[in-house]
Design an enzyme around this catalytic site. Structure first.
Site, short mmCIF file in Angstrom:
data_model
loop_
_atom_site.label_atom_id
_atom_site.label_comp_id
_atom_site.label_asym_id
_atom_site.label_seq_id
_atom_site.Cartn_x
_atom_site.Cartn_y
_atom_site.Cartn_z
N ASP A 1 19.88 23.19 40.79
CA ASP A 1 21.06 22.54 40.20
C ASP A 1 22.36 23.18 40.64
OD1 ASP A 1 20.36 20.37 38.62
OD2 ASP A 1 19.67 21.64 36.99
C1 BGC Z 1 22.01 26.62 35.38
C2 BGC Z 1 20.83 25.85 35.89
C3 BGC Z 1 20.68 24.57 35.13
C4 BGC Z 1 21.99 23.81 35.07
C5 BGC Z 1 21.86 22.60 34.19
C6 BGC Z 1 23.23 25.76 35.35
O1 BGC Z 1 24.29 26.46 34.80
O2 BGC Z 1 22.21 27.76 36.18
O3 BGC Z 1 19.66 26.63 35.82
O4 BGC Z 1 19.71 23.79 35.72
O5 BGC Z 1 23.02 24.61 34.59
O6 BGC Z 1 22.97 21.81 34.22
C1 NOJ Z 2 16.93 24.53 35.12
C2 NOJ Z 2 16.91 23.04 35.15
O1 NOJ Z 2 16.42 22.55 33.92
C3 NOJ Z 2 16.08 22.52 36.28
O2 NOJ Z 2 16.16 21.12 36.32
C4 NOJ Z 2 16.53 23.11 37.58
O3 NOJ Z 2 15.65 22.66 38.58
C5 NOJ Z 2 16.52 24.62 37.52
N1 NOJ Z 2 17.30 25.07 36.41
C6 NOJ Z 2 17.07 25.25 38.80
O4 NOJ Z 2 18.43 25.07 38.94
#
Ligand code: BGC
Ligand code: NOJ
Length: 813
Positions: free
Chosen positions: A485
């Site tokens: 993400d």
């Molecule tokens: C986090 C990710 C997460 C995303 C969701 C980010 O701040 O680092 O792990 O998937 O937010 O929007």
């Molecule tokens: C948490 C999110 O829920 C997931 O969708 C994503 O793939 C991982 N973070 C990595 O960014």
């Protein structure tokens, strides 16, 4: 250092001190009514949706941590204490919290008064039941007082903590039975048809429903006025903050025990049956619910039902090996966490506030992978719900709300890995169940039935979304982000507070993802398998051609950097994750995913990529997501470079993709290394270093701080992570090797050389397989597969629905 121990026979983790490094929590509830509960009785309750239908208040980010919950207070002379230590924090003479599957118990004592609190959500009712037993272990009589306390949330948890000008005037309650049952009915007079109750199965000596009356305006739950005074004031809340508190004066002879049963419930009435008299709520369904939990025997029976439910579920996959840590993770905790992630997606934990993300499209699809064997029918419904939020071009809403099941337009679409995860989840469902009818199920796009198509058509559009969205290197365009993400290559955000994901265009014509390429190979093949199953051979052939082409691109200079797979190309066409990059030279995701998809197996690139992972990304606490960490913010890369080095997506140990590496190792047959990677993030192993790791030793967390971080080895964000599903898939299907295929169960383990013989009991499509594996010191390879005494070619046990049990012997060699 440990703060407790596993009691495998009881299926419990036993916490022996309330002062764990972080709150160690459990989840109560299996279907629609849920509670989070910590080892000091913190937590909250909601029905269906943690944002919209929250029953009790919890204060995230509070000081001290975790100090709102559903509490009991014991007043014994001048001493006030809690069975869970918080919130008063009086030193206890003994304390034990047992987190079990869907229930928790708290046993504590002070000055020879012992309390045992058992709390759980029964299978069939929308309530949480707490059985509180108080025992006088003194040789003399004791007179003590028991107080209960919950603070109501005014339903919408988001609004509840923001909109005070309204909310401080809306609170309403009713009380019956002299205070035994407290009804929370805020907003019931207008558009709500539901209320909450907190009742106890005895006459009470007092009650309160006004928070200020019970606590005192300037006190917290650590020093309630009413408890100090030994008397509630029978307050009736009007606005402000309604609560429910009971006071019970308890006389106990020497050695005597008394038990009280508290029920916290959610009740809905039909529109035309809301009232029994003007302004008086219809209490019939509440009374019926309460009537079910009036005596110990019925509570014990409901607990037995819950335990039997879990025993059944856990009998579907059960391993017996010489490694007790593997057995306890596989047989108990990993599957339990898979259930919780399936139920919660990423909505409510101690790190997800329940008001943000609802159900994630990619998250829920992946959660299915570890859940589908448990309750396939629920998985089936989930697949349909998820697919209903897909757009006609194959892209998808990134999230949807569990209550409405509607796509969340704040975040919208444009995460270009999303479509492929739908194939992953559906394929896993069909492999598990053999139920191909799901593919013909008519499913709307964006919840619009007028454009509905069979699920199989949804999968085709998922597949074609990637085919139709490629960049200059013929790699898939990344959009807002892929699985990571935080790799926001089209975002270029420069202003604090902007969302890294939704700022900037949802699509850029240049930024590409090698990772999605790997996914395309894996799930493109799975799509082709489903096409063949439906007799669509031309479509299968077309798909496989596309897959082969993608594989070529991945193995060419576009996807391959020389020693490992490239991660992506940014919007300027520059490499992300290549030796030429100053920072972020190598990323874990494409190494794990390309190799688990089989990419580079024949050419030796697979092995090279995994060797690079070991050389560059490995630590004693797990494999980091990238190296070297980004030390400065790169606007062209986005959130990934926003984190301090070593945390989260910036070189943290992301537990979610560690199993990808482990699975990849099994694909190339290196069982020793696959298991080494498995062990590093495995809770049963990290239990020993709980003072460093800090999160629950029975549950995976999302991230462990990487080597660049100050607190290397520290876990964060436990419970709601795709790690649960992927580690279960890894250990159960790849390492132990019992993998459901479309044709039947395959057994092809890949274990460490010294793993020893093991057996697996697997209930699959209604047949029980008793599998024994003779390992012979071999990491991978099946020499003989003997099914009910007859040797069979290959590794797949032919499926025969007419059998009840099948005996399988696997001889590795
Ligand atoms: C986090 C990710 C997460 C995303 C969701 C980010 O701040 O680092 O792990 O998937 O937010 O929007
Ligand atoms: C948490 C999110 O829920 C997931 O969708 C994503 O793939 C991982 N973070 C990595 O960014």
């Amino acid at each position: 250092m440990k703060y407790g121990y596993f009691d495998d026979a009881a299926l419990e983790y036993v916490i022996t001190t309330p002062k764990t490094p972080l709150p160690w929590i459990n989840y109560l509830g299996n279907k629609e009514f849920f509670s989070l509960i910590s080892n000091t009785c913190g937590g909250y309750t909601f029905y269906k949706d943690a944002k919209l239908l929250r029953l009790t208040r919890y204060r995230y980010n509070n000081v001290p941590y975790d100090n709102n919950g559903k509490y009991f207070f014991i007043k014994d002379g001048d001493t006030v204490w809690n069975p869970g230590w918080q919130p008063v924090k009086t030193a206890l003479d003994s304390y034990e919290c047992r987190h079990g599957l869907g229930y928790s118990t708290f046993t504590a004592s002070k000055k020879d008064i012992q309390t045992r609190v058992l709390t759980f959500v029964p299978m069939e009712d929308n309530c949480e039941v707490s059985k509180v037993t108080i025992t006088n272990n003194r040789s003399t009589d004791a007179e003590i007082q028991l107080f209960s306390y919950v603070e109501w949330c005014l339903w919408n948890a988001d609004d509840d903590m923001k909109n005070f000008q309204r909310n401080l005037s809306t609170g309403e309650v009713e009380v019956t039975g002299g205070g035994s049952v407290i009804y929370h009915k805020t907003e019931y007079r207008e558009r709500r048809n539901h209320y909450a109750i907190y009742g106890v199965n005895t006459a009470v000596d007092g009650f309160d429903t006004s928070r200020d009356a019970f606590l005192g305006a300037y006190n917290g739950p650590d020093s309630p006025d009413a408890v100090a005074a030994g008397a509630c004031t029978n307050s009736i809340a009007s606005g402000w903050s309604p609560i429910a508190a009971h006071q019970i004066n308890v006389k106990l002879a020497a050695g005597e025990s008394k038990t009280f049963i508290f029920t916290l419930g959610y009740i809905e009435n039909p529109e035309d049956q809301k009232w029994e008299a003007p302004s008086v709520v219809n209490k019939k369904p509440a009374e019926a619910m309460l009537a079910k939990y009036q005596d110990e025997a019925s509570v014990d029976k409901a607990l037995e039902e819950l335990k039997a439910y879990w025993k059944d579920l856990l009998s579907i996959y059960h391993v017996k090996s010489s490694n007790e840590k593997v057995d306890r993770m596989v047989n108990i905790w990993n599957q339990y966490q898979c259930m919780v992630t399936f139920n919660m997606s990423r909505s409510a934990s101690y790190y997800e506030s329940g008001i943000g993300r609802g159900m994630g499209f990619r998250d829920s699809c992946q959660d299915l992978l570890g859940f589908v064997h448990l309750i396939p029918d629920r998985a089936r419904q989930r697949i349909i719900d998820i697919a209903s939020t897909q757009f006609q071009d194959g892209s998808a809403y990134h999230q949807y709300q569990p209550l409405t099941k509607k796509g969340n337009s704040d975040i919208g679409s444009g995460f270009n890995d999303d479509p492929l995860w739908l194939i992953a989840g559906t394929n896993a469902y069909v492999r598990e169940t053999g139920d191909v009818s799901i593919l013909d199920e008519i499913v709307p796009f964006d919840n619009d039935m007028s454009v509905a198509q069979p699920l199989m058509e949804h999968l085709k559009r998922s597949f074609d979304y990637i085919v139709n969205h490629k960049g200059p290197h013929k790699l898939p365009l990344i959009g807002r982000a892929d699985w990571n993400d935080c790799l926001n290559l089209n975002c270029h955000s420069t202003q604090p507070g902007e969302s890294f994901q939704t700022f900037g265009p949802s699509e850029g014509p240049v930024a590409e993802s090698v990772f999605i390429g790997g996914m395309f190979v894996k799930y493109g093949r799975e799509y082709a398998d489903l096409c063949k199953l439906q007799g669509k051979n031309d479509e299968a052939e077309r798909a496989l051609k596309e897959v082969a082409e993608m594989e070529k691109v991945l193995l060419s200079d576009a996807g391959w950097d020389g020693k490992w797979f490239v991660r992506a190309y940014d919007s300027y066409g520059n490499k992300v994750g290549g030796a030429e990059c100053e920072e972020g030279q190598i990323y874990i995701e494409p190494q794990g995913f390309c190799v688990l998809a089989g990419v580079g197996k024949e050419t030796g690139q697979a092995q090279k990529a995994l060797d690079s992972v070991k050389a560059k990304l490995d630590t004693k606490y797990g494999v980091m997501i990238l190296q070297p960490a980004y030390t400065v913010y790169h606007e062209e890369l986005g959130e990934v470079s926003s984190y301090p080095p070593g945390y989260k997506e910036n070189a943290g140990i992301f537990c979610h993709n560690n199993p990808w590496v482990s699975i990849a190792e099994t694909v190339i047959g290196r069982g020793d290394r696959a298991f080494e990677v498995y062990k590093k993030t495995c809770p049963a192993y990290t239990e020993e270093i709980s003072e460093i790791h800090r999160t629950e030793p029975y549950i995976y967390c999302q991230m462990v701080a990487g080597a660049d971080a100050k607190f290397h080895g520290e876990g964060k964000n436990s419970w709601l992570t795709g790690t649960a599903a992927w580690t279960f898939v890894n250990i159960s299907q790849y390492i132990l090797g019992v993998y459901p295929t479309l044709k039947g169960l395959s057994v092809d383990p890949c274990v460490p050389a010294d793993f020893g013989d093991f057996s697996v009991k697997r209930i699959y499509r209604g047949v029980e397989y008793d599998i024994t594996v003779k390992q012979n010191g071999v990491q991978k390879g099946v020499k003989q597969l003997i099914v009910d005494g007859t040797e069979v070619e290959g590794t797949v046990i032919p499926y025969d629905a007419s059998k009840k049990t099948v005996k399988v012997e696997v001889i590795m060699g």
